[in-house]
Write a protein that holds these residues in place. Structure first.
Motif, PDB file in Angstrom:
ATOM      1  N   THR A  60       0.843  -1.202   0.000  1.00  0.00           N
ATOM      2  CA  THR A  60       0.000   0.000   0.000  1.00  0.00           C
ATOM      3  C   THR A  60       0.873   1.245   0.000  1.00  0.00           C
ATOM      4  O   THR A  60       1.727   1.417   0.879  1.00  0.00           O
ATOM      5  N   ILE A  61       0.637   2.080  -0.985  1.00  0.00           N
ATOM      6  CA  ILE A  61       1.357   3.352  -1.060  1.00  0.00           C
ATOM      7  C   ILE A  61       0.357   4.462  -0.750  1.00  0.00           C
ATOM      8  O   ILE A  61      -0.647   4.621  -1.444  1.00  0.00           O
ATOM      9  N   VAL A  62       0.633   5.201   0.323  1.00  0.00           N
ATOM     10  CA  VAL A  62      -0.263   6.268   0.771  1.00  0.00           C
ATOM     11  C   VAL A  62       0.588   7.521   0.970  1.00  0.00           C
ATOM     12  O   VAL A  62       1.538   7.511   1.753  1.00  0.00           O
ATOM     13  N   LEU A  63       0.277   8.584   0.247  1.00  0.00           N
ATOM     14  CA  LEU A  63       1.116   9.782   0.277  1.00  0.00           C
ATOM     15  C   LEU A  63       0.284  11.034   0.544  1.00  0.00           C
ATOM     16  O   LEU A  63      -0.863  11.127   0.087  1.00  0.00           O
ATOM     17  N   PRO A  64       0.872  12.030   1.244  1.00  0.00           N
ATOM     18  CA  PRO A  64       0.133  13.279   1.457  1.00  0.00           C
ATOM     19  C   PRO A  64       0.097  14.110   0.182  1.00  0.00           C
ATOM     20  O   PRO A  64       1.064  14.113  -0.580  1.00  0.00           O
ATOM     21  N   CYS A  65      -1.013  14.784  -0.072  1.00  0.00           N
ATOM     22  CA  CYS A  65      -1.052  15.739  -1.186  1.00  0.00           C
ATOM     23  C   CYS A  65      -2.161  16.752  -0.961  1.00  0.00           C
ATOM     24  O   CYS A  65      -3.322  16.514  -1.282  1.00  0.00           O
ATOM     25  N   ASP A  66      -1.771  17.890  -0.362  1.00  0.00           N
ATOM     26  CA  ASP A  66      -2.721  18.998  -0.241  1.00  0.00           C
ATOM     27  C   ASP A  66      -2.775  19.674  -1.602  1.00  0.00           C
ATOM     28  O   ASP A  66      -1.796  20.241  -2.077  1.00  0.00           O
ATOM     29  N   ILE A  67      -3.922  19.622  -2.206  1.00  0.00           N
ATOM     30  CA  ILE A  67      -4.086  20.029  -3.596  1.00  0.00           C
ATOM     31  C   ILE A  67      -4.004  21.549  -3.790  1.00  0.00           C
ATOM     32  O   ILE A  67      -3.959  22.044  -4.911  1.00  0.00           O
ATOM     33  N   THR A  68      -3.938  22.308  -2.674  1.00  0.00           N
ATOM     34  CA  THR A  68      -3.776  23.762  -2.804  1.00  0.00           C
ATOM     35  C   THR A  68      -2.299  24.153  -2.877  1.00  0.00           C
ATOM     36  O   THR A  68      -1.965  25.319  -3.032  1.00  0.00           O
ATOM     37  N   ASP A  69      -1.409  23.176  -2.745  1.00  0.00           N
ATOM     38  CA  ASP A  69       0.020  23.459  -2.609  1.00  0.00           C
ATOM     39  C   ASP A  69       0.796  22.865  -3.801  1.00  0.00           C
ATOM     40  O   ASP A  69       1.039  21.667  -3.868  1.00  0.00           O
ATOM     41  N   ASP A  70       1.186  23.737  -4.744  1.00  0.00           N
ATOM     42  CA  ASP A  70       1.851  23.262  -5.967  1.00  0.00           C
ATOM     43  C   ASP A  70       3.150  22.519  -5.680  1.00  0.00           C
ATOM     44  O   ASP A  70       3.487  21.558  -6.364  1.00  0.00           O
ATOM     45  N   VAL A  71       3.879  22.986  -4.653  1.00  0.00           N
ATOM     46  CA  VAL A  71       5.151  22.333  -4.312  1.00  0.00           C
ATOM     47  C   VAL A  71       4.885  20.910  -3.822  1.00  0.00           C
ATOM     48  O   VAL A  71       5.582  19.960  -4.204  1.00  0.00           O
ATOM     49  N   GLU A  72       3.852  20.774  -2.983  1.00  0.00           N
ATOM     50  CA  GLU A  72       3.520  19.442  -2.473  1.00  0.00           C
ATOM     51  C   GLU A  72       3.027  18.522  -3.601  1.00  0.00           C
ATOM     52  O   GLU A  72       3.352  17.329  -3.641  1.00  0.00           O
ATOM     53  N   ILE A  73       2.258  19.068  -4.526  1.00  0.00           N
ATOM     54  CA  ILE A  73       1.773  18.259  -5.653  1.00  0.00           C
ATOM     55  C   ILE A  73       2.973  17.703  -6.430  1.00  0.00           C
ATOM     56  O   ILE A  73       3.048  16.509  -6.733  1.00  0.00           O
ATOM     57  N   GLU A  74       3.912  18.598  -6.720  1.00  0.00           N
ATOM     58  CA  GLU A  74       5.089  18.186  -7.476  1.00  0.00           C
ATOM     59  C   GLU A  74       5.878  17.100  -6.733  1.00  0.00           C
ATOM     60  O   GLU A  74       6.279  16.093  -7.317  1.00  0.00           O
ATOM     61  N   LYS A  75       6.037  17.306  -5.428  1.00  0.00           N
ATOM     62  CA  LYS A  75       6.794  16.353  -4.615  1.00  0.00           C
ATOM     63  C   LYS A  75       6.090  14.994  -4.586  1.00  0.00           C
ATOM     64  O   LYS A  75       6.718  13.946  -4.762  1.00  0.00           O
TER      65      LYS A  75
END
Ligand code: 0WD
Length: 258
Positions: A60-75
């Motif tokens: 299981t791969i579970v990752l954070p991604c706050d969709i308001t944060d472009d840097v986090e999306i990229e990461k």
């Protein structure tokens, strides 16, 4: 065929077991797909991880991604690329608007509330599509599916700014279909009938919406997460290889009435 054996999909927007994203996860997993989950805030992680573990997945791969944060999306998507190389599809099941703006008159929407609803519920799909292209993450024949609602096509009482954001999302689906068609990637939306989820609770008079659907829809009933999930499975599969820029209503026929 409908088997997704050997294929990998990213699922964005599981909050709990009632989430539409969870219905989609179950359908895709049953078809043999490998799934990667993203969640919004730390608060959600435990829930999503528990649900993901309950599926019949090798890992299981579970990752954070706050969709308001472009840097986090990229990461997040770089992490996905590092872990699996390529993906075959993505389910975008994310929306948000301030609760007080999902009731009463639309014209009371604030500038901030308008921007927030559009950023999370509409632009987020474009932001993700952009990163997928930049990273060359999705295989040819890949499929992106987002969730929309009738309130973006016509007036649905209290849906207000979320309806305007869904109209923007629907238009984005067409433009993204055109852009990503060059890479043989399809982009479609599912317009689901009302389903009792965490997000739906925030919409004023939601029980009336459910009742009206049961009374007036040609099938005289509500739809389930599983039914939306199975339509997503079809859209992800090769059976839907000729469909892009489209919105499929999974609403017991309600949109055809009145
Ligand atoms: O009747 C319904 N439930 C319908 C929902 C009918 C037609 C369409 N939809 C749509 C919604 O508008 C949404 O786009 O389906 C999608 C999924 O919604 P859902 O399954 O009804 O709702 P829920 O289970 O609450 O999942 C939505 C999730 C969020 O949950 P919370 O409760 O935390 O708001 O969207 C995600 C989050 O997981 N989300 C975010 N993800 C990343 N970054 C963010 C964010 N900033 N904000 C919300």
């Amino acid at each position: 065929n409908l088997s997704l054996e050997g294929k990998t999909y990213v699922i964005m927007g599981v909050a709990n077991k009632r989430s539409i994203a969870w219905g989609i996860s179950q359908s895709l997993s049953k078809a043999g797909a490998k799934l990667i989950f993203t969640y919004a805030g730390e608060r959600m992680e435990k829930n999503v991880r528990q649900l993901a573990d309950s599926l019949d997945q090798e890992e299981t791969i579970v990752l954070p991604c706050d969709i308001t944060d472009d840097v986090e999306i990229e990461k997040t998507f770089q992490d996905i690329k590092d872990k699996v190389g390529h993906i075959d599809g993505l389910a975008h099941c994310i929306a948000f608007a301030n609760k007080e703006e999902l009731d009463g008159d639309y014209l009371n929407t604030t500038r901030d509330g308008f921007m927030l609803a559009h950023s999370i519920s509409s632009y987020s799909l474009t932001a993700v599509a952009k990163v997928i292209r930049e990273l060359d993450l999705m295989n040819e024949g890949g499929s992106i599916v987002t969730m929309t609602y009738l309130g973006g096509e016509r007036i649905v009482k209290n849906y207000n700014v979320m309806g305007v954001a869904k109209a923007s999302l629907d238009a984005s689906v067409q433009y993204l279909a055109n852009d990503l068609g060059k890479d043989s990637i399809r982009v479609n939306a599912i317009s689901a009938g009302p389903i009792r989820t965490l997000s739906a609770k925030g919409i004023g008079g939601f029980n009336d919406v459910l009742q009206e659907m049961e009374e007036k829809a040609p099938l005289n009933r509500l739809v389930t997460q599983e039914e939306v999930g199975d339509t997503a499975l079809f859209l992800m599969s090769d059976l839907a290889r000729g469909i892009t820029g489209e919105t499929i209503h999974v609403d017991a026929g309600y949109n055809k009435v009145g």
